[in-house]
Design an enzyme around this catalytic site. Structure first.
Site, mmCIF file in Angstrom:
data_model
loop_
_atom_site.group_PDB
_atom_site.id
_atom_site.type_symbol
_atom_site.label_atom_id
_atom_site.label_comp_id
_atom_site.label_asym_id
_atom_site.label_seq_id
_atom_site.Cartn_x
_atom_site.Cartn_y
_atom_site.Cartn_z
ATOM 1 N N LYS A 158 -3.979 6.210 -3.669
ATOM 2 C CA LYS A 158 -4.457 6.619 -3.126
ATOM 3 C C LYS A 158 -4.725 7.937 -3.785
ATOM 4 O O LYS A 158 -3.549 8.106 -4.811
ATOM 5 C CB LYS A 158 -4.506 7.202 -1.701
ATOM 6 C CG LYS A 158 -4.148 5.893 -0.487
ATOM 7 C CD LYS A 158 -4.241 6.172 0.947
ATOM 8 C CE LYS A 158 -3.808 5.078 1.893
ATOM 9 N NZ LYS A 158 -2.466 4.399 1.468
ATOM 10 N N GLY A 199 -1.687 0.676 11.071
ATOM 11 C CA GLY A 199 -1.498 1.220 12.861
ATOM 12 C C GLY A 199 -1.947 -0.305 13.491
ATOM 13 O O GLY A 199 -2.479 0.344 14.440
ATOM 14 N N ASN A 207 -0.840 1.481 17.658
ATOM 15 C CA ASN A 207 -1.352 2.189 17.136
ATOM 16 C C ASN A 207 -0.125 3.674 17.885
ATOM 17 O O ASN A 207 0.362 4.660 18.485
ATOM 18 C CB ASN A 207 -2.478 2.293 19.001
ATOM 19 C CG ASN A 207 -3.463 2.481 18.778
ATOM 20 O OD1 ASN A 207 -4.030 1.231 19.896
ATOM 21 N ND2 ASN A 207 -4.964 2.855 18.197
ATOM 22 N N SER A 208 0.503 3.409 17.083
ATOM 23 C CA SER A 208 1.740 4.607 16.316
ATOM 24 C C SER A 208 2.657 4.395 17.414
ATOM 25 O O SER A 208 3.663 4.821 17.741
ATOM 26 C CB SER A 208 1.157 5.819 16.230
ATOM 27 O OG SER A 208 0.955 6.569 17.662
ATOM 28 N N GLY A 209 2.748 3.309 18.148
ATOM 29 C CA GLY A 209 3.756 2.710 18.618
ATOM 30 C C GLY A 209 3.806 1.941 20.223
ATOM 31 O O GLY A 209 4.402 1.628 20.279
ATOM 32 N N ILE A 210 3.039 2.496 20.609
ATOM 33 C CA ILE A 210 2.693 1.581 22.515
ATOM 34 C C ILE A 210 2.535 0.649 22.763
ATOM 35 O O ILE A 210 2.683 -0.254 23.358
ATOM 36 C CB ILE A 210 1.813 2.944 22.663
ATOM 37 C CG1 ILE A 210 1.893 2.332 24.520
ATOM 38 C CG2 ILE A 210 0.258 2.487 22.490
ATOM 39 C CD1 ILE A 210 1.186 3.456 25.394
ATOM 40 N N LEU A 211 1.781 0.047 21.343
ATOM 41 C CA LEU A 211 1.391 -1.710 21.803
ATOM 42 C C LEU A 211 2.427 -2.350 20.651
ATOM 43 O O LEU A 211 2.715 -3.719 21.341
ATOM 44 C CB LEU A 211 0.125 -1.885 20.837
ATOM 45 C CG LEU A 211 -0.838 -1.447 21.172
ATOM 46 C CD1 LEU A 211 -2.229 -1.438 20.158
ATOM 47 C CD2 LEU A 211 -1.599 -1.798 22.846
ATOM 48 N N ALA A 212 3.976 -1.519 20.356
ATOM 49 C CA ALA A 212 5.026 -2.281 20.118
ATOM 50 C C ALA A 212 5.703 -1.972 21.105
ATOM 51 O O ALA A 212 6.482 -2.958 21.593
ATOM 52 C CB ALA A 212 5.522 -1.758 18.525
ATOM 53 N N PRO A 228 4.479 0.037 27.449
ATOM 54 C CA PRO A 228 3.942 1.692 28.316
ATOM 55 C C PRO A 228 5.019 2.196 28.704
ATOM 56 O O PRO A 228 5.166 2.834 29.931
ATOM 57 C CB PRO A 228 2.812 1.447 28.703
ATOM 58 C CG PRO A 228 2.962 -0.073 29.687
ATOM 59 C CD PRO A 228 4.243 -0.354 28.443
ATOM 60 N N ASP A 242 0.650 -1.472 0.047
ATOM 61 C CA ASP A 242 0.345 -0.360 0.058
ATOM 62 C C ASP A 242 0.651 1.345 -0.369
ATOM 63 O O ASP A 242 1.922 1.084 0.514
ATOM 64 C CB ASP A 242 -0.949 0.476 1.566
ATOM 65 C CG ASP A 242 -1.572 1.023 1.269
ATOM 66 O OD1 ASP A 242 -2.014 1.528 0.656
ATOM 67 O OD2 ASP A 242 -1.556 2.290 1.904
ATOM 68 N N TYR A 251 2.949 9.973 0.472
ATOM 69 C CA TYR A 251 4.664 9.414 1.824
ATOM 70 C C TYR A 251 5.552 10.338 1.522
ATOM 71 O O TYR A 251 5.357 9.784 -0.008
ATOM 72 C CB TYR A 251 3.617 7.994 1.562
ATOM 73 C CG TYR A 251 2.438 7.498 2.079
ATOM 74 C CD1 TYR A 251 1.701 8.006 2.655
ATOM 75 C CD2 TYR A 251 2.080 5.995 1.603
ATOM 76 C CE1 TYR A 251 0.420 8.195 3.957
ATOM 77 C CE2 TYR A 251 0.601 5.640 2.624
ATOM 78 C CZ TYR A 251 0.354 6.324 3.221
ATOM 79 O OH TYR A 251 -0.891 6.063 3.633
#
Length: 340
Positions: A85, A237, A240-245, A248, A54, A59
C-alpha cells in the site's frame, strides 16, 4: 485450495487463492511476535496453499514488509501474488514519538507521514521494494482514505481529493507501464470505495470488515457497481475484528473496540441459527463473503501457525443452503446477499 482468476483489463490478470494472508498481525499488532514465530506462521500459510500475501508500510512501521523478505526469498515470483500500500511515508523519530504506541509493539522508531501525492506514492513503493526485497508487486493499494483513519468525512474527503489530483496518476502510470498488474484502495468503508470507483479507473478494492455475515450494506450500491465494472474485492476483516470468530462473549471485539449490546445481541441470534444447522459461527463467517462473485480472496490474517491451519480447515466445512435461507427468513441477512 480454490483459486479465482481475475483479469479486468486484459493484461494477463492475477490468480488469487480463496484464502490469502493479511500480514498486519505480523507487524506486532496488539502483541509482540518473534521473528521465528512470524516465519513459522508464513510457512504454515504457504504449506496450506496460500499464495496471496498482503502487506503495508504501516503494519509494524515496516516490520511486516521486512518479515516477508526472507520468506519470499527463493520462491519463484510467478508462484505468488503480492500487494502492498501507499499513502504513508515512514520517517525516523524518537521512540516516544513513534506511530502506533499501544497498538504495534517492538517496532522500529518511525512515525507515519500521510502523503497521497504522485511523489509520495512513488517514494512509498520504492521503500516497500527495499523492505520486501522484491523487484515488483502485483497490486498497489492507496491506504486508508477513510473516516475511520482521518477522523471526519471532511478530512477523508480532503485526502481523497489529494489522492485523485496526484497520487492516482502515479498508480495509473505504474499499471500502464506494467510495474504493477493492478491498483486500487484499501479502506475501512465501502462508501469511500464507491466514491473512488465513480471517479477513477480502479481494479481492486481491499475492503476491511464491511461485507460480512454481520454487515451487508455494501450490497446497496457498491458491490453491484463492482460487478458491473469487473472490479475485484479482497475481503479483509471477515470476523469484524473478532466477534464473528469468538462469538458474542463478554468483551468480544467489533471494529477494534468492545462490541456494543446491539451487536452482541445480533451475533447471538446469528449464532443460534448456525447452531441449529450444526455449523460453527466462525465457519459461516469465513465462507459467507466468498460467495459474492466480486470477492477474489479472503485475508483473515493470523499470528500463529494454528490460526492459519484453522482458517484453512474452516473453508472445507460443509454449509447447508438452509442456513443461509433461515438467516434471511429471520431478517439476519439481506435478501439479495449471494449464497451460492
Amino acid at each position: 485450495m480454490k483459486t479465482k482468476t481475475w483479469d479486468r483489463i486484459g493484461n494477463g490478470g492475477l490468480t488469487f487463492t480463496e484464502l490469502g494472508f493479511g500480514t498486519a498481525p505480523l507487524g506486532n499488532l496488539y502483541r509482540p511476535v518473534s521473528d521465528a514465530d512470524a516465519q513459522a506462521t508464513l510457512d504454515a500459510a504457504w504449506d496450506a496453499g496460500v499464495r496471496y500475501y498482503d502487506t503495508a508500510p504501516l503494519y509494524g512501521l515496516g516490520l511486516s514488509e521486512a518479515r516477508l523478505n526472507p520468506f519470499l526469498r527463493g520462491k519463484k515470483r510467478e508462484d505468488y501474488v503480492l500487494s502492498t500500500k501507499a499513502g504513508r511515508l515512514l520517517e525516523v523519530c524518537p521512540p516516544d514519538q513513534r506511530t502506533g504506541i499501544g497498538k504495534f509493539f517492538d517496532t522500529p522508531s518511525r512515525r507515519e507521514v500521510y502523503d497521497y501525492s504522485y511523489d509520495g506514492v512513488m517514494r512509498s513503493l520504492e521503500a516497500s521494494f527495499e523492505r520486501l526485497g522484491v523487484d515488483s508487486v502485483d497490486i498497489l493499494f492507496a491506504h486508508d482514505l477513510d473516516i475511520f483513519t482521518h477522523g471526519s468525512k471532511q478530512a477523508s474527503d480532503a485526502r481523497i481529493e489529494e489522492f485523485m489530483r496526484s497520487g492516482y496518476y502515479a498508480m495509473l502510470a505504474l499499471r500502464d507501464q506494467g510495474v504493477v498488474k493492478a491498483f486500487g484502495a484499501g479502506v475501512n468503508e465501502w462508501e469511500v470505495c464507491q466514491t473512488l470507483a465513480e471517479r477513477g479507473d480502479f481494479d481492486l478494492f481491499l475492503l476491511a470488515g464491511r461485507y460480512t455475515l454481520l454487515e451487508q450494506e455494501a450490497l446497496q450500491s457498491f458491490l453491484p457497481l463492482c460487478q458491473k465494472r469487473g472490479i475485484g474485492i479482497v475481503l479483509g476483516g471477515p470476523y469484524n475484528s473478532g466477534i464473528l470468530a469468538t462469538g458474542p462473549k463478554p468483551g468480544a471485539y467489533y471494529n477494534y473496540s468492545e462490541a456494543p449490546r446491539d451487536i452482541l445481541e445480533r451475533v447471538a441470534r446469528i449464532e443460534a441459527v448456525c447452531r441449529r444447522h450444526g455449523v460453527a459461527l466462525i465457519e459461516a463467517a469465513l465462507q459467507f463473503p466468498a460467495l459474492h462473485p466480486s470477492v477474489v480472496s479472503l485475508i483473515p490474517g493470523g499470528q500463529r501457525p494454528e490460526e492459519v491451519k484453522s482458517n484453512r480447515a474452516i473453508l472445507d466445512a460443509a454449509i447447508p443452503q438452509d442456513l443461509w435461507r433461515d438467516l434471511k427468513a429471520e431478517g439476519l441477512m439481506r435478501e439479495d446477499a449471494p449464497t451460492g
